[in-house]
Structure formats: C-alpha cells, structure tokens
Design a protein around this motif. Structure first.
Motif, mmCIF file in Angstrom:
data_model
loop_
_atom_site.group_PDB
_atom_site.id
_atom_site.type_symbol
_atom_site.label_atom_id
_atom_site.label_comp_id
_atom_site.label_asym_id
_atom_site.label_seq_id
_atom_site.Cartn_x
_atom_site.Cartn_y
_atom_site.Cartn_z
ATOM 1 N N PRO A 190 -8.708 3.669 -2.589
ATOM 2 C CA PRO A 190 -7.548 4.200 -3.317
ATOM 3 C C PRO A 190 -7.878 4.963 -4.590
ATOM 4 O O PRO A 190 -7.350 6.051 -4.810
ATOM 5 N N ASP A 192 -1.048 3.359 -4.138
ATOM 6 C CA ASP A 192 -1.408 2.123 -3.433
ATOM 7 C C ASP A 192 -0.698 0.896 -3.998
ATOM 8 O O ASP A 192 -1.312 -0.141 -4.241
ATOM 9 N N ASN A 246 0.822 -1.224 0.000
ATOM 10 C CA ASN A 246 0.000 0.000 0.000
ATOM 11 C C ASN A 246 0.850 1.265 0.000
ATOM 12 O O ASN A 246 0.606 2.207 0.760
#
Length: 351
Positions: free
Chosen positions: A34, A52, A12
């Motif tokens: 995201p 991400d 992430n």
C-alpha cells in the motif's frame, strides 16, 4: 461480557482520483504494498485520497475519524455511504457488501438503514421545521399522519417542541443543526454518519450540541461514524477513534490508548495538548481485583481522572469500578492515577 456484533466493516478501501485509477488495482484490491502504491500513484499524477483504509465499527459504538483538512476523512465517510465510489476494497453493512449493491438497493439502504448529517445543514427553506423533518418519510411514501407524528416526536427529542411551524431562517445555527439531526433520525437509521456536523457553530453552541449528541446517543444507542478535525471534540465523543494523515489511517484506538501510546511522532504531536486527566477515564486504568477486597469508595467507569483528584487528596487510596453488565467490579488504585498525573506534569515541563 460478549462483545457487540460488528455493524460496519471497512476493508482495504482506496479512493484514487486521476485519469485511470482502475489501472492500478486488480481483483484482490491492489497490486503492490500500500505505501509503495500510494507513492507511485502520486508520482504518476494521481491523488490517493483514501489509502488502504481498514477498520470495524461495533453496534452501538461512536467511531470518530479525525484528521486535518485534506487528510481524507470526509472522502472516506462518503465512500462508506457510496456518495463517492471507492476505487477498491470492501464495505460491509451487517455482512452485505455495499459495493455490490444495485442502485435500487442502495437507495433503499439510504432511505431506511442510514442517516446522514453534514456541516451544511441542507434544510429546505420553503418547508417548515415539521415539513423538513417529515421530508425523508414522505420520500419513503409513508402516510401523512404517520410521518407527521414521527416528525413531531423527533422534533421534541432534539428540544425544539413548539417550533414546528417555524421556517429555517427563523432559527439560530444551533437550532438548524438540531433540525438536521431530527431529520436524519426520523427514518430510524441503524447506521448514522455525521461529517463535521458542528464545525460551523460558535464554540459555546458547539459544546451544547456535543452535549445534545451524547444525550441522544445514551437514549438511542446508534452505531455512529463521526467525522471531525477537532481533537478535543474527537476525544470527548469517541468510544474509539481513527487518526488520518495523507489519506491513510495511522492509528486506531480508545482515546486513552491514543494519548498514552501514540503510534508515531505525528500522533504524539497531534495529541500533546490533550490533558491526560480529562481524557483518561477510571475504566481505562481499572484492573482485576485478583482476590483483593472491594474498596468502599466507588466511581463510574466513565469518570475522568480529574474528577478523582479531590477524593484522592482527602485520603482515598482505591476505588471500585463497576464491571460491564453483570461483570464483577474492578480496582482503581491511587497509585495508577498519580502515575498519570506525574506523566502529565512531565509533558507540561517538556512543552
């Protein structure tokens, strides 16, 4: 066979440029979905250069990150080494979170655990080839005789033995890049980052350097993150590859997975000119014998389907493909190869 352990894990990871990127992230990494966050960032005058990003790289694997200019691939590799500070996420090297490493710890990791090669060769013009390759060892404080012996070993490894006393300006572009590779290998890195290392070279030299790179990897078994914008280079070198677009990884997989099952229209268009018979290997299509007799004809798992066409034309109906390690052999039928050939012909007809 047991899977190789994970050397590098990226979880992430974001890199956002703008006036206040930290405003958008909390302790969990991000505060909304995201894609929605990326759009919000753009609408509020921020640039989400990496969105991400999540992937893992196994020990000894060549993991290629590719995309067009501006896709975020070079920013991502710089985040992995913390040459650029990520805005959020985790980057784990052998389980250690690099984003929590102190400045001193990070310097030691770069000196001992990481090797880096960039498009700009970055050689020191006032030092000989021997001096350039030995330079990182000098920074480590190693004795002169030890670093000179190691530098000579690395110079011989990349095929430049006899040029130790030359200066960078006396070498061709390909030779200079070999020096850069030797220098990055001198410290014996566990993890090797290469960012567009061959893109400044002429096509023939580039091909030769790819051959050299694969030769070195067969010998050294490094864990490698390789950045390129060249699809042919990515498919030739990668064990697995990630395709990026607008800062986001849109698909991860083996080359065969990418061309046979593109995640979306963008990936399909990106890969439509890649010849399937060259990209797909025997091991990609091999299946369990399931009690069948082992065929007399055998083929290496890494052989391209293109190499098998003459043998199929001579009447061979099946191949045995050696298993990994001590594993049992697998079966590759002529029908599986011909199905790919038919698919290739269909692609060419449509294009």
């Amino acid at each position: 066979m047991t899977a190789a352990p994970i050397k590098l894990a990226c979880r992430n990871v974001w890199k956002v440029y703008g006036r206040r990127p930290a405003y958008y992230f909390d302790s969990r990494g991000y505060i909304i979905e995201p894609d929605a966050l990326a759009e919000r960032l753009r609408s509020e005058a921020h640039l989400p250069a990496v969105v991400d990003a999540t992937f893992e790289v196994a020990t000894g694997e060549i993991f290629v990150i590719m995309g067009l200019s501006g896709s975020g691939k070079s920013t991502l590799v710089r985040c992995l080494s913390r040459l650029v500070e990520p805005s959020a996420g985790e980057i784990l090297l052998d389980g250690q979170d690099l984003l929590k490493a102190t400045g001193k710890e990070l310097i030691e990791l770069r000196r001992h655990a990481m090797g880096m090669v960039f498009q700009n060769f970055g050689l020191l013009p006032h030092l000989t080839i021997l001096g350039n390759v030995a330079f990182p060892l000098k920074i480590q404080g190693r004795p002169e005789k030890e670093r000179e012996a190691r530098a000579r070993e690395m110079i011989a490894l990349v095929g430049l033995e006899g040029r130790e006393a030359s200066f960078p300006h006396q070498l061709s572009g390909g030779q200079q890049q070999r020096v850069g590779i030797a220098r990055s290998l001198a410290v014996g890195p566990e993890l090797w980052f290469l960012d567009e290392p061959f893109s400044a070279l002429d096509p023939l030299i580039r091909r030769q350097m790819q051959d050299e790179f694969l030769r070195l990897q067969r010998m050294l078994k490094k864990t490698i993150v390789f950045i390129t914008h060249d699809m042919a280079e990515a498919f030739r070198l990668a064990d697995r590859l990630a395709i990026m677009r607008a800062g986001k990884i849109v698909q991860i997989g083996r080359p065969a997975d990418i061309v046979l099952n593109p995640a979306d229209d963008y990936v399909a268009q990106f890969t439509e000119d890649m010849p399937l018979l060259r990209v797909i290997k025997a091991g990609d299509l091999a299946t369990s014998l399931n009690g069948s007799a082992v065929p007399e004809e055998s083929v290496a798992a890494g052989a391209s389907l293109e190499e098998l066409i003459p043998r199929l034309a001579s009447g061979v109906r099946a191949f045995s493909v050696p298993g990994e390690g001590a594993g049992p052999p697998a079966l590759l039928t002529a029908g599986a190869v011909l199905a790919v050939l038919e698919r290739e012909q269909t692609r060419r007809t449509r294009s």
